[in-house]
Design a protein around this motif. Structure first.
Motif, PDB file in Angstrom:
ATOM      1  N   GLU A  21       0.829  -1.202   0.000  1.00 41.67           N
ATOM      2  CA  GLU A  21       0.000   0.000   0.000  1.00 41.67           C
ATOM      3  C   GLU A  21       0.865   1.255   0.000  1.00 41.67           C
ATOM      4  O   GLU A  21       0.564   2.230  -0.687  1.00 41.67           O
ATOM      5  CB  GLU A  21      -0.939   0.008   1.210  1.00 41.67           C
ATOM      6  N   GLU A  22       1.952   1.242   0.726  1.00 36.70           N
ATOM      7  CA  GLU A  22       2.864   2.388   0.752  1.00 36.70           C
ATOM      8  C   GLU A  22       3.503   2.616  -0.616  1.00 36.70           C
ATOM      9  O   GLU A  22       3.624   3.759  -1.065  1.00 36.70           O
ATOM     10  CB  GLU A  22       3.944   2.184   1.812  1.00 36.70           C
ATOM     11  N   VAL A  23       3.880   1.549  -1.293  1.00 43.62           N
ATOM     12  CA  VAL A  23       4.457   1.676  -2.643  1.00 43.62           C
ATOM     13  C   VAL A  23       3.424   2.278  -3.587  1.00 43.62           C
ATOM     14  O   VAL A  23       3.752   3.167  -4.391  1.00 43.62           O
ATOM     15  CB  VAL A  23       4.962   0.312  -3.166  1.00 43.62           C
ATOM     16  N   ARG A  24       2.179   1.841  -3.493  1.00 44.06           N
ATOM     17  CA  ARG A  24       1.125   2.404  -4.342  1.00 44.06           C
ATOM     18  C   ARG A  24       0.912   3.887  -4.039  1.00 44.06           C
ATOM     19  O   ARG A  24       0.734   4.698  -4.950  1.00 44.06           O
ATOM     20  CB  ARG A  24      -0.186   1.628  -4.171  1.00 44.06           C
ATOM     21  N   ARG A  25       0.980   4.260  -2.759  1.00 43.67           N
ATOM     22  CA  ARG A  25       0.807   5.658  -2.371  1.00 43.67           C
ATOM     23  C   ARG A  25       1.926   6.521  -2.954  1.00 43.67           C
ATOM     24  O   ARG A  25       1.680   7.594  -3.502  1.00 43.67           O
ATOM     25  CB  ARG A  25       0.774   5.798  -0.847  1.00 43.67           C
ATOM     26  N   VAL A  26       3.154   6.031  -2.861  1.00 45.20           N
ATOM     27  CA  VAL A  26       4.298   6.759  -3.425  1.00 45.20           C
ATOM     28  C   VAL A  26       4.143   6.890  -4.939  1.00 45.20           C
ATOM     29  O   VAL A  26       4.363   7.967  -5.511  1.00 45.20           O
ATOM     30  CB  VAL A  26       5.631   6.065  -3.052  1.00 45.20           C
ATOM     31  N   ALA A  27       3.738   5.816  -5.592  1.00 48.97           N
ATOM     32  CA  ALA A  27       3.548   5.852  -7.045  1.00 48.97           C
ATOM     33  C   ALA A  27       2.493   6.884  -7.422  1.00 48.97           C
ATOM     34  O   ALA A  27       2.680   7.651  -8.380  1.00 48.97           O
ATOM     35  CB  ALA A  27       3.152   4.467  -7.560  1.00 48.97           C
ATOM     36  N   MET A  35       5.461  12.735 -13.130  1.00 49.83           N
ATOM     37  CA  MET A  35       6.489  11.791 -13.588  1.00 49.83           C
ATOM     38  C   MET A  35       5.871  10.787 -14.558  1.00 49.83           C
ATOM     39  O   MET A  35       4.698  10.433 -14.436  1.00 49.83           O
ATOM     40  CB  MET A  35       7.109  11.055 -12.406  1.00 49.83           C
ATOM     41  N   SER A  36       6.677  10.335 -15.498  1.00 52.09           N
ATOM     42  CA  SER A  36       6.180   9.380 -16.487  1.00 52.09           C
ATOM     43  C   SER A  36       5.930   8.018 -15.843  1.00 52.09           C
ATOM     44  O   SER A  36       6.522   7.671 -14.815  1.00 52.09           O
ATOM     45  CB  SER A  36       7.190   9.220 -17.631  1.00 52.09           C
ATOM     46  N   ILE A  37       5.072   7.273 -16.475  1.00 51.85           N
ATOM     47  CA  ILE A  37       4.732   5.933 -15.996  1.00 51.85           C
ATOM     48  C   ILE A  37       5.983   5.058 -15.940  1.00 51.85           C
ATOM     49  O   ILE A  37       6.177   4.298 -14.990  1.00 51.85           O
ATOM     50  CB  ILE A  37       3.628   5.312 -16.877  1.00 51.85           C
ATOM     51  N   GLU A  38       6.838   5.180 -16.931  1.00 53.61           N
ATOM     52  CA  GLU A  38       8.048   4.349 -16.978  1.00 53.61           C
ATOM     53  C   GLU A  38       8.983   4.659 -15.809  1.00 53.61           C
ATOM     54  O   GLU A  38       9.540   3.749 -15.188  1.00 53.61           O
ATOM     55  CB  GLU A  38       8.776   4.550 -18.307  1.00 53.61           C
ATOM     56  N   ILE A  39       9.150   5.943 -15.492  1.00 57.11           N
ATOM     57  CA  ILE A  39      10.013   6.329 -14.373  1.00 57.11           C
ATOM     58  C   ILE A  39       9.404   5.869 -13.053  1.00 57.11           C
ATOM     59  O   ILE A  39      10.103   5.340 -12.180  1.00 57.11           O
ATOM     60  CB  ILE A  39      10.251   7.862 -14.354  1.00 57.11           C
ATOM     61  N   VAL A  40       8.108   6.053 -12.891  1.00 59.73           N
ATOM     62  CA  VAL A  40       7.436   5.614 -11.661  1.00 59.73           C
ATOM     63  C   VAL A  40       7.614   4.113 -11.487  1.00 59.73           C
ATOM     64  O   VAL A  40       7.870   3.627 -10.382  1.00 59.73           O
ATOM     65  CB  VAL A  40       5.941   6.009 -11.669  1.00 59.73           C
ATOM     66  N   SER A  41       7.520   3.376 -12.580  1.00 60.09           N
ATOM     67  CA  SER A  41       7.714   1.927 -12.538  1.00 60.09           C
ATOM     68  C   SER A  41       9.122   1.582 -12.054  1.00 60.09           C
ATOM     69  O   SER A  41       9.292   0.728 -11.179  1.00 60.09           O
ATOM     70  CB  SER A  41       7.464   1.331 -13.918  1.00 60.09           C
ATOM     71  N   LYS A  42      10.116   2.267 -12.605  1.00 54.15           N
ATOM     72  CA  LYS A  42      11.502   1.994 -12.212  1.00 54.15           C
ATOM     73  C   LYS A  42      11.758   2.343 -10.750  1.00 54.15           C
ATOM     74  O   LYS A  42      12.433   1.615 -10.033  1.00 54.15           O
ATOM     75  CB  LYS A  42      12.464   2.779 -13.091  1.00 54.15           C
ATOM     76  N   VAL A  43      11.210   3.467 -10.299  1.00 56.52           N
ATOM     77  CA  VAL A  43      11.455   3.944  -8.942  1.00 56.52           C
ATOM     78  C   VAL A  43      10.778   3.046  -7.898  1.00 56.52           C
ATOM     79  O   VAL A  43      11.358   2.743  -6.865  1.00 56.52           O
ATOM     80  CB  VAL A  43      10.974   5.404  -8.790  1.00 56.52           C
ATOM     81  N   VAL A  48       4.879  -1.655 -15.293  1.00 58.00           N
ATOM     82  CA  VAL A  48       4.278  -0.563 -16.057  1.00 58.00           C
ATOM     83  C   VAL A  48       2.761  -0.706 -16.035  1.00 58.00           C
ATOM     84  O   VAL A  48       2.032   0.288 -15.890  1.00 58.00           O
ATOM     85  CB  VAL A  48       4.828  -0.546 -17.502  1.00 58.00           C
ATOM     86  N   GLU A  49       2.270  -1.918 -16.142  1.00 59.31           N
ATOM     87  CA  GLU A  49       0.825  -2.165 -16.137  1.00 59.31           C
ATOM     88  C   GLU A  49       0.205  -1.735 -14.809  1.00 59.31           C
ATOM     89  O   GLU A  49      -0.880  -1.140 -14.789  1.00 59.31           O
ATOM     90  CB  GLU A  49       0.525  -3.646 -16.413  1.00 59.31           C
ATOM     91  N   GLN A  50       0.868  -2.036 -13.695  1.00 59.63           N
ATOM     92  CA  GLN A  50       0.351  -1.636 -12.387  1.00 59.63           C
ATOM     93  C   GLN A  50       0.297  -0.120 -12.261  1.00 59.63           C
ATOM     94  O   GLN A  50      -0.678   0.436 -11.744  1.00 59.63           O
ATOM     95  CB  GLN A  50       1.205  -2.225 -11.262  1.00 59.63           C
ATOM     96  N   VAL A  51       1.329   0.550 -12.749  1.00 58.97           N
ATOM     97  CA  VAL A  51       1.364   2.011 -12.685  1.00 58.97           C
ATOM     98  C   VAL A  51       0.293   2.600 -13.595  1.00 58.97           C
ATOM     99  O   VAL A  51      -0.377   3.573 -13.233  1.00 58.97           O
ATOM    100  CB  VAL A  51       2.764   2.557 -13.046  1.00 58.97           C
TER     101      VAL A  51
END
Length: 64
Positions: A21-27, A35-43, A48-51
């Motif tokens: 849940e914390e990872v989802r909140r940060v995303a 921020m782009s979806i790709e960067i959020v995925s990497k961070v 990518v699908e989840q983001v």
């Protein structure tokens, strides 16, 4: 005091859910900042699908 195996399993599951849940909140916060979806995925380590799903949820919430 020794904790039961069941208690340990429930505790581990709860901790994992909290971390997820914390990872989802940060995303979501990163997406809100543009921020782009790709960067959020990497961070975050999310796919990518989840983001993309989170991004769609955020877009839906803005319209409501």
């Amino acid at each position: 005091m020794q904790e039961s195996v069941t208690y340990q399993a429930i505790l581990a599951e709860g901790l994992a859910e909290g971390r997820a849940e914390e990872v989802r909140r940060v995303a979501m916060n990163l997406l809100k900042e543009g921020m782009s979806i790709e960067i959020v995925s990497k961070v975050t380590g999310l796919t990518v699908e989840q983001v993309q799903q989170l991004s769609s949820q955020e877009t839906g919430n803005v319209r409501e």
